[in-house]
Design a protein around this motif. Structure first.
Motif, PDB file in Angstrom:
ATOM      1  N   MET A  60       0.816  -1.205   0.000  1.00  0.00           N
ATOM      2  CA  MET A  60       0.000   0.000   0.000  1.00  0.00           C
ATOM      3  C   MET A  60       0.853   1.261   0.000  1.00  0.00           C
ATOM      4  SD  MET A  60      -3.112  -0.822  -0.254  1.00  0.00           S
ATOM      5  CE  MET A  60      -3.849   0.751   0.166  1.00  0.00           C
ATOM      6  N   ARG A  61       2.003   1.188   0.676  1.00  0.00           N
ATOM      7  CA  ARG A  61       2.877   2.364   0.714  1.00  0.00           C
ATOM      8  C   ARG A  61       3.382   2.711  -0.677  1.00  0.00           C
ATOM      9  NH1 ARG A  61       7.803   2.292   4.843  1.00  0.00           N
ATOM     10  NH2 ARG A  61       6.012   2.242   6.265  1.00  0.00           N
ATOM     11  N   ASP A  62       3.731   1.678  -1.476  1.00  0.00           N
ATOM     12  CA  ASP A  62       4.206   1.935  -2.833  1.00  0.00           C
ATOM     13  C   ASP A  62       3.091   2.477  -3.712  1.00  0.00           C
ATOM     14  OD1 ASP A  62       6.753   1.132  -2.213  1.00  0.00           O
ATOM     15  OD2 ASP A  62       6.455  -0.941  -2.840  1.00  0.00           O
ATOM     16  N   LEU A  63       1.875   1.954  -3.544  1.00  0.00           N
ATOM     17  CA  LEU A  63       0.737   2.481  -4.300  1.00  0.00           C
ATOM     18  C   LEU A  63       0.524   3.959  -3.982  1.00  0.00           C
ATOM     19  CD1 LEU A  63      -1.869  -0.424  -4.004  1.00  0.00           C
ATOM     20  CD2 LEU A  63      -0.792   0.383  -6.113  1.00  0.00           C
ATOM     21  N   ALA A  64       0.552   4.296  -2.700  1.00  0.00           N
ATOM     22  CA  ALA A  64       0.390   5.690  -2.294  1.00  0.00           C
ATOM     23  C   ALA A  64       1.551   6.544  -2.807  1.00  0.00           C
ATOM     24  CB  ALA A  64       0.289   5.794  -0.772  1.00  0.00           C
ATOM     25  N   GLY A  65       2.759   5.956  -2.826  1.00  0.00           N
ATOM     26  CA  GLY A  65       3.910   6.692  -3.351  1.00  0.00           C
ATOM     27  C   GLY A  65       3.746   7.031  -4.819  1.00  0.00           C
ATOM     28  N   GLY A  66       3.196   6.109  -5.615  1.00  0.00           N
ATOM     29  CA  GLY A  66       2.944   6.391  -7.022  1.00  0.00           C
ATOM     30  C   GLY A  66       1.964   7.529  -7.195  1.00  0.00           C
ATOM     31  N   PHE A  67       0.910   7.544  -6.384  1.00  0.00           N
ATOM     32  CA  PHE A  67      -0.066   8.633  -6.472  1.00  0.00           C
ATOM     33  C   PHE A  67       0.571   9.959  -6.064  1.00  0.00           C
ATOM     34  CE2 PHE A  67      -3.456  11.304  -4.733  1.00  0.00           C
ATOM     35  CZ  PHE A  67      -4.314  11.350  -5.824  1.00  0.00           C
ATOM     36  N   ARG A  68       1.493   9.925  -5.080  1.00  0.00           N
ATOM     37  CA  ARG A  68       2.155  11.165  -4.674  1.00  0.00           C
ATOM     38  C   ARG A  68       2.994  11.748  -5.805  1.00  0.00           C
ATOM     39  NH1 ARG A  68       2.454   8.740   0.609  1.00  0.00           N
ATOM     40  NH2 ARG A  68       4.415   7.720   0.075  1.00  0.00           N
ATOM     41  N   TYR A  69       3.615  10.888  -6.611  1.00  0.00           N
ATOM     42  CA  TYR A  69       4.337  11.401  -7.787  1.00  0.00           C
ATOM     43  C   TYR A  69       3.383  12.100  -8.738  1.00  0.00           C
ATOM     44  CZ  TYR A  69       8.737   9.034  -6.684  1.00  0.00           C
ATOM     45  OH  TYR A  69       9.908   8.649  -6.106  1.00  0.00           O
ATOM     46  N   LEU A  70       2.218  11.494  -8.961  1.00  0.00           N
ATOM     47  CA  LEU A  70       1.219  12.104  -9.840  1.00  0.00           C
ATOM     48  C   LEU A  70       0.761  13.448  -9.297  1.00  0.00           C
ATOM     49  CD1 LEU A  70      -0.717  11.951 -12.248  1.00  0.00           C
ATOM     50  CD2 LEU A  70      -2.271  10.613 -10.829  1.00  0.00           C
ATOM     51  N   TRP A  71       0.484  13.504  -7.999  1.00  0.00           N
ATOM     52  CA  TRP A  71       0.053  14.746  -7.381  1.00  0.00           C
ATOM     53  C   TRP A  71       1.163  15.796  -7.420  1.00  0.00           C
ATOM     54  CZ3 TRP A  71      -3.920  17.521  -6.098  1.00  0.00           C
ATOM     55  CH2 TRP A  71      -3.791  18.540  -5.156  1.00  0.00           C
ATOM     56  N   ALA A  72       2.399  15.379  -7.170  1.00  0.00           N
ATOM     57  CA  ALA A  72       3.511  16.325  -7.187  1.00  0.00           C
ATOM     58  C   ALA A  72       3.710  16.916  -8.579  1.00  0.00           C
ATOM     59  CB  ALA A  72       4.799  15.625  -6.726  1.00  0.00           C
ATOM     60  N   GLY A  73       3.511  16.102  -9.620  1.00  0.00           N
ATOM     61  CA  GLY A  73       3.632  16.613 -10.983  1.00  0.00           C
ATOM     62  C   GLY A  73       2.566  17.647 -11.307  1.00  0.00           C
ATOM     63  N   GLN A  74       1.322  17.387 -10.900  1.00  0.00           N
ATOM     64  CA  GLN A  74       0.257  18.367 -11.127  1.00  0.00           C
ATOM     65  C   GLN A  74       0.532  19.655 -10.359  1.00  0.00           C
ATOM     66  OE1 GLN A  74      -1.993  17.777 -13.396  1.00  0.00           O
ATOM     67  NE2 GLN A  74      -1.380  15.642 -13.666  1.00  0.00           N
ATOM     68  N   ARG A  75       1.012  19.505  -9.141  1.00  0.00           N
ATOM     69  CA  ARG A  75       1.314  20.689  -8.336  1.00  0.00           C
ATOM     70  C   ARG A  75       2.452  21.491  -8.953  1.00  0.00           C
ATOM     71  NH1 ARG A  75       2.619  19.226  -2.329  1.00  0.00           N
ATOM     72  NH2 ARG A  75       4.443  18.361  -3.405  1.00  0.00           N
ATOM     73  N   TRP A  76       3.452  20.791  -9.501  1.00  0.00           N
ATOM     74  CA  TRP A  76       4.576  21.491 -10.126  1.00  0.00           C
ATOM     75  C   TRP A  76       4.098  22.304 -11.317  1.00  0.00           C
ATOM     76  CZ3 TRP A  76       6.915  22.166 -14.735  1.00  0.00           C
ATOM     77  CH2 TRP A  76       8.218  22.692 -14.737  1.00  0.00           C
ATOM     78  N   VAL A  77       3.256  21.706 -12.160  1.00  0.00           N
ATOM     79  CA  VAL A  77       2.803  22.391 -13.371  1.00  0.00           C
ATOM     80  C   VAL A  77       1.907  23.576 -13.029  1.00  0.00           C
ATOM     81  CG1 VAL A  77       1.303  22.146 -15.386  1.00  0.00           C
ATOM     82  CG2 VAL A  77       3.056  20.453 -14.943  1.00  0.00           C
ATOM     83  N   PHE A  78       0.967  23.382 -12.110  1.00  0.00           N
ATOM     84  CA  PHE A  78       0.073  24.488 -11.764  1.00  0.00           C
ATOM     85  C   PHE A  78       0.810  25.578 -10.992  1.00  0.00           C
ATOM     86  CE2 PHE A  78      -3.174  21.415 -12.851  1.00  0.00           C
ATOM     87  CZ  PHE A  78      -4.153  22.213 -13.442  1.00  0.00           C
ATOM     88  N   GLY A  79       1.940  25.248 -10.415  1.00  0.00           N
ATOM     89  CA  GLY A  79       2.770  26.265  -9.789  1.00  0.00           C
ATOM     90  C   GLY A  79       3.663  26.986 -10.780  1.00  0.00           C
ATOM     91  N   ASN A  80       3.737  26.477 -12.000  1.00  0.00           N
ATOM     92  CA  ASN A  80       4.513  27.106 -13.079  1.00  0.00           C
ATOM     93  C   ASN A  80       3.561  27.276 -14.263  1.00  0.00           C
ATOM     94  OD1 ASN A  80       7.663  26.835 -12.200  1.00  0.00           O
ATOM     95  ND2 ASN A  80       6.498  25.063 -11.508  1.00  0.00           N
ATOM     96  N   GLY A  81       2.713  28.282 -14.155  1.00  0.00           N
ATOM     97  CA  GLY A  81       1.608  28.453 -15.105  1.00  0.00           C
ATOM     98  C   GLY A  81       2.030  28.508 -16.558  1.00  0.00           C
ATOM     99  N   ARG A  82       3.198  29.065 -16.834  1.00  0.00           N
ATOM    100  CA  ARG A  82       3.649  29.149 -18.227  1.00  0.00           C
ATOM    101  C   ARG A  82       3.800  27.773 -18.842  1.00  0.00           C
ATOM    102  NH1 ARG A  82       8.633  29.389 -21.032  1.00  0.00           N
ATOM    103  NH2 ARG A  82       9.767  29.003 -19.094  1.00  0.00           N
ATOM    104  N   TRP A  83       4.296  26.817 -18.061  1.00  0.00           N
ATOM    105  CA  TRP A  83       4.486  25.463 -18.574  1.00  0.00           C
ATOM    106  C   TRP A  83       3.164  24.727 -18.703  1.00  0.00           C
ATOM    107  CZ3 TRP A  83       8.826  24.025 -20.785  1.00  0.00           C
ATOM    108  CH2 TRP A  83       9.968  24.764 -20.504  1.00  0.00           C
ATOM    109  N   LEU A  84       2.166  25.101 -17.910  1.00  0.00           N
ATOM    110  CA  LEU A  84       0.846  24.502 -18.070  1.00  0.00           C
ATOM    111  C   LEU A  84       0.265  24.853 -19.429  1.00  0.00           C
ATOM    112  CD1 LEU A  84      -1.683  23.052 -17.022  1.00  0.00           C
ATOM    113  CD2 LEU A  84      -2.390  25.206 -15.963  1.00  0.00           C
TER     114      LEU A  84
END
Length: 328
Positions: A1-25
């Motif tokens: 379960m920890r690895d499954l949650a870790g995969g989702f955290r990568y997905l969430w971190a990527g969305q957060r990175w892009v929305f924090g850098n609006g030009r790249w979005l």
């Protein structure tokens, strides 16, 4: 379960990175919009032409009596539409990555640049990278279609076909979707398709935790377009972990940061801090690194035969070279 949650955290971190850098979005939305128009036209044609295709493909049933003729052709029409939707979900990412190769390459490089360490380059020309990406996408599509045909056949098994088989289908789709997205960063690191699959099989739960939620979200119209830039960013973070870029980046630092132990993404380091994407945990109070564990010893543990280190109450700096327990 920890690895499954870790995969989702990568997905969430990527969305957060892009929305924090609006030009790249905005930069990353263009390929998805182009592909969406193409797929929208293809699926519209499929919906309107599925009935005619079924009639053309089943001339032997023309003399069947009602209601069997309608039930049979209606079932086949639903199968054709479902298969078309399945293929569109699987191939949308691959086609979008092909259309947006230069866009997503730049986005992935920027993620590498902001996360520290070097920015790997394949050393090949744009056309060579495009050819490799198209070839790998075609090889992957063949594998996905084989899985799709097998799962479609298993779908006729009572109960299992309506419960277990769809769940397996989402897992298969999520795994290969993760592979397609991480290939942007891994291809720049000259990691070929077979090695990519080997790396992801070694972290299968993490790959599923990243890809399965994305498959479910991609089923929502238009959402795939807005999530694609963040998915590429998150996949780049995952790729850095797969090949060990984050560990190398932490070793290449200087000062206290270079001496800090590497903490896996989502794991807990000194003082309960979390190390970003496998990087070093933040420094402890007063600029120190906290009580670093001995080799082979985890945080919160103590070496055999060794008394636990005295921890001064927060806000009271320890006296250098003095253990308060010795004075009692």
């Amino acid at each position: 379960m920890r690895d499954l949650a870790g995969g989702f955290r990568y997905l969430w971190a990527g969305q957060r990175w892009v929305f924090g850098n609006g030009r790249w979005l905005g930069f990353g939305l263009l390929p998805g919009l182009v592909t969406l128009v193409l797929y929208g036209a293809a699926l519209t044609g499929l919906f309107y032409g599925a009935d005619d295709f079924t009639v053309w493909a089943t001339p032997f049933a023309s003399d069947w009596s009602s209601p069997w003729l309608g039930l049979f052709r209606g079932f086949l029409t639903a199968v054709v539409v479902s298969l078309g939707l399945f293929v569109s979900v699987i191939t949308f990412t691959a086609v979008t990555l092909l259309v947006g190769q230069p866009f997503y390459e730049s986005l992935s490089e920027q993620v590498d640049r902001t996360e520290g360490g070097g920015v790997p380059e394949s050393g090949r020309s744009f056309w060579a990278d495009l050819w490799i990406s198209a070839r790998d996408s075609l090889r992957l599509l063949v594998r996905v279609l084989l899985y799709g045909i097998l799962l479609f056949a298993l779908g006729f098994i009572p109960v299992v076909g309506q419960t277990v088989v769809p769940a397996i289908g989402f897992c298969v789709s999520g795994f290969f979707l993760t592979q397609e997205l991480t290939s942007v960063a891994l291809q720049r690191r000259r990691v070929d398709l077979d090695e990519q699959l080997t790396l992801l099989r070694g972290r299968r739960a993490t790959a599923l935790g990243f890809g399965v939620p994305l498959v479910l979200l991609f089923l929502i119209p238009l959402l795939a377009v807005f999530l694609m830039p963040g998915a590429v960013a998150g996949a780049t973070l995952l790729a850095r972990d797969l090949v060990g870029d984050d560990a190398e980046a932490s070793e290449g630092g200087d000062g206290d940061a270079a001496q800090a132990p590497a903490v896996p993404y989502g794991a807990t380091g000194p003082y309960g801090a979390t190390g970003p994407y496998g990087g070093p945990a933040p420094a402890g109070p007063y600029g120190g690194q906290g009580y670093a564990p001995a080799p082979g010893q985890g945080y919160g543990q103590q070496a055999p035969g060794q008394a636990p280190p005295y921890r001064q109450p927060y806000g009271y700096p320890p006296v250098s070279g003095q253990d308060p327990r010795s004075s009692s």
